[in-house]
Design a protein around this motif. Structure first.
Motif, PDB file in Angstrom:
ATOM      1  N   CYS A  46       0.830  -1.208   0.000  1.00 53.62           N
ATOM      2  CA  CYS A  46       0.000   0.000   0.000  1.00 53.62           C
ATOM      3  C   CYS A  46       0.864   1.258   0.000  1.00 53.62           C
ATOM      4  CB  CYS A  46      -0.926   0.004   1.219  1.00 53.62           C
ATOM      5  SG  CYS A  46      -2.106  -1.348   1.207  1.00 53.62           S
ATOM      6  N   GLU A  47       0.238   2.353  -0.355  1.00 54.41           N
ATOM      7  CA  GLU A  47       0.913   3.645  -0.370  1.00 54.41           C
ATOM      8  C   GLU A  47       1.167   4.135   1.053  1.00 54.41           C
ATOM      9  OE1 GLU A  47       1.964   5.358  -3.064  1.00 54.41           O
ATOM     10  OE2 GLU A  47       1.258   3.732  -4.353  1.00 54.41           O
ATOM     11  N   ASP A  48       2.285   4.817   1.234  1.00 56.43           N
ATOM     12  CA  ASP A  48       2.649   5.335   2.554  1.00 56.43           C
ATOM     13  C   ASP A  48       1.571   6.249   3.131  1.00 56.43           C
ATOM     14  OD1 ASP A  48       5.010   3.977   2.237  1.00 56.43           O
ATOM     15  OD2 ASP A  48       6.289   5.757   2.202  1.00 56.43           O
ATOM     16  N   ASP A  50      -1.602   6.320   2.596  1.00 53.31           N
ATOM     17  CA  ASP A  50      -2.764   5.541   3.022  1.00 53.31           C
ATOM     18  C   ASP A  50      -2.491   4.861   4.357  1.00 53.31           C
ATOM     19  OD1 ASP A  50      -4.197   6.230   0.716  1.00 53.31           O
ATOM     20  OD2 ASP A  50      -3.526   4.438  -0.364  1.00 53.31           O
TER      21      ASP A  50
END
Length: 83
Positions: A46-48, A50
């Motif tokens: 996942c994106e940081d 998020d």
């Protein structure tokens, strides 16, 4: 997933995430059931931004599997939601 890859996957672009994920990896991850370990691997994709929003209770993931591992991380790093 091998430990070295997990360590480097847990090192993020944000210091705040490093301070959450690295102690979690060291202290909690080894005792997780296999299903939760696999959820952690998914979390690392996942994106940081998020992840950070999830950990500080600003948002919750839509995916129930991610929600479970986020809850585990929150509960074991002092980030649980105060009610």
């Amino acid at each position: 997933m091998e430990r070295n890859r997990l360590f480097w996957g847990s090192r993020r672009g944000m210091l705040e995430l490093d301070l959450i994920l690295l102690p979690f990896l060291e202290n909690i991850y080894p005792d997780l059931p296999q299903d939760d370990k696999e959820r952690y691997w998914e979390l690392l994709e996942c994106e940081d931004q998020d992840m950070y929003a999830w950990f500080i209770n600003r948002e919750n993931p839509q995916n129930p599997n991610l929600q479970r591992i986020v809850d585990i991380v929150r509960a074991n790093t002092g980030l649980q939601k105060n009610t």
